[in-house]
Write a protein that holds these residues in place. Structure first.
Motif, mmCIF file in Angstrom:
data_model
loop_
_atom_site.group_PDB
_atom_site.id
_atom_site.type_symbol
_atom_site.label_atom_id
_atom_site.label_comp_id
_atom_site.label_asym_id
_atom_site.label_seq_id
_atom_site.Cartn_x
_atom_site.Cartn_y
_atom_site.Cartn_z
ATOM 1 N N THR A 59 26.320 -61.192 -7.809
ATOM 2 C CA THR A 59 26.411 -62.516 -8.408
ATOM 3 C C THR A 59 26.405 -63.604 -7.347
ATOM 4 O O THR A 59 25.802 -64.651 -7.534
ATOM 5 C CB THR A 59 27.693 -62.611 -9.269
ATOM 6 N N HIS A 83 23.628 -58.494 -10.763
ATOM 7 C CA HIS A 83 25.057 -58.710 -11.006
ATOM 8 C C HIS A 83 25.798 -57.368 -10.970
ATOM 9 O O HIS A 83 26.679 -57.102 -11.800
ATOM 10 C CB HIS A 83 25.306 -59.431 -12.333
ATOM 11 N N LYS A 86 29.566 -57.284 -11.079
ATOM 12 C CA LYS A 86 30.239 -57.653 -12.331
ATOM 13 C C LYS A 86 29.604 -56.832 -13.443
ATOM 14 O O LYS A 86 28.671 -57.279 -14.104
ATOM 15 C CB LYS A 86 30.110 -59.150 -12.591
ATOM 16 N N ASP A 88 30.089 -56.091 -16.384
ATOM 17 C CA ASP A 88 29.958 -56.601 -17.746
ATOM 18 C C ASP A 88 28.883 -57.673 -17.886
ATOM 19 O O ASP A 88 28.552 -58.072 -19.000
ATOM 20 C CB ASP A 88 31.297 -57.154 -18.242
ATOM 21 N N GLU A 89 28.348 -58.170 -16.767
ATOM 22 C CA GLU A 89 27.281 -59.172 -16.815
ATOM 23 C C GLU A 89 25.936 -58.488 -16.822
ATOM 24 O O GLU A 89 25.713 -57.535 -16.092
ATOM 25 C CB GLU A 89 27.364 -60.124 -15.612
ATOM 26 N N LYS A 90 25.026 -58.989 -17.635
ATOM 27 C CA LYS A 90 23.680 -58.446 -17.693
ATOM 28 C C LYS A 90 22.838 -59.024 -16.550
ATOM 29 O O LYS A 90 23.111 -60.134 -16.084
ATOM 30 C CB LYS A 90 23.033 -58.784 -19.027
ATOM 31 N N GLU A 92 19.895 -60.970 -14.676
ATOM 32 C CA GLU A 92 19.136 -62.179 -14.981
ATOM 33 C C GLU A 92 17.699 -61.958 -14.527
ATOM 34 O O GLU A 92 17.458 -61.369 -13.475
ATOM 35 C CB GLU A 92 19.681 -63.381 -14.213
#
Length: 148
Positions: A59, A83, A86, A88-90, A92
């Motif tokens: 990130t 990411h 993290k 839980d983040e998809k 980008e």
């Protein structure tokens, strides 16, 4: 989350882009090899095109490094931020033409134009790049108003 190896980042990004394109109805083939300049071949309605994928993993990553002399005119580029730090983040996705790539490059102070980069913070704020998969249809249908 552990730091990914460079090769792991690249492979993960290619597979994520291939998965996303498949989900959107494209036929996708991955290319294999260590010196390839095309990562994916995309087909829809008997038209094909090449895609180059570039990835960063965290990130807080600041840029995609690239030699702008290697940008090819008839390829679309998909920049990915995994990411991976993290979970839980998809990821980008940012879809750029070769012209858009060149227009957004920044030169590194020490290597000038030999080694350039695309600034993540800048690219993520340009809405026409984020998830703009319609560029693929525009190119495949040859209805593109922009040069690839």
């Amino acid at each position: 989350m552990a730091l990914l190896e460079k090769q792991q980042t690249g492979i993960a990004c290619e597979y994520y882009v291939a998965g996303e394109l498949s989900r959107l109805g494209y036929n996708v083939s991955l290319t294999f090899g260590s010196t390839k300049s095309i990562d994916l071949l995309v087909e829809k309605d008997d038209a094909t095109m090449a895609i180059q994928v570039k990835g960063i993993q965290r990130t807080k990553s600041i840029c995609w490094n690239f030699d702008k002399r290697k940008v090819k005119p008839n390829i679309l580029y998909v920049l990915v931020n995994l990411h991976a730090d993290k979970i839980d983040e998809k990821p980008e996705f940012f879809v750029l033409t070769s012209k858009e790539m060149i227009d957004n490059f920044r030169n590194t102070p020490s290597n000038g134009e030999k080694r350039t980069y695309l600034d993540y913070k800048r690219i993520k704020d340009i809405l026409e790049f984020k998830n703009n998969w319609q560029k693929i249809d525009a190119v495949l249908n040859r209805k593109s108003s922009f040069a690839i």
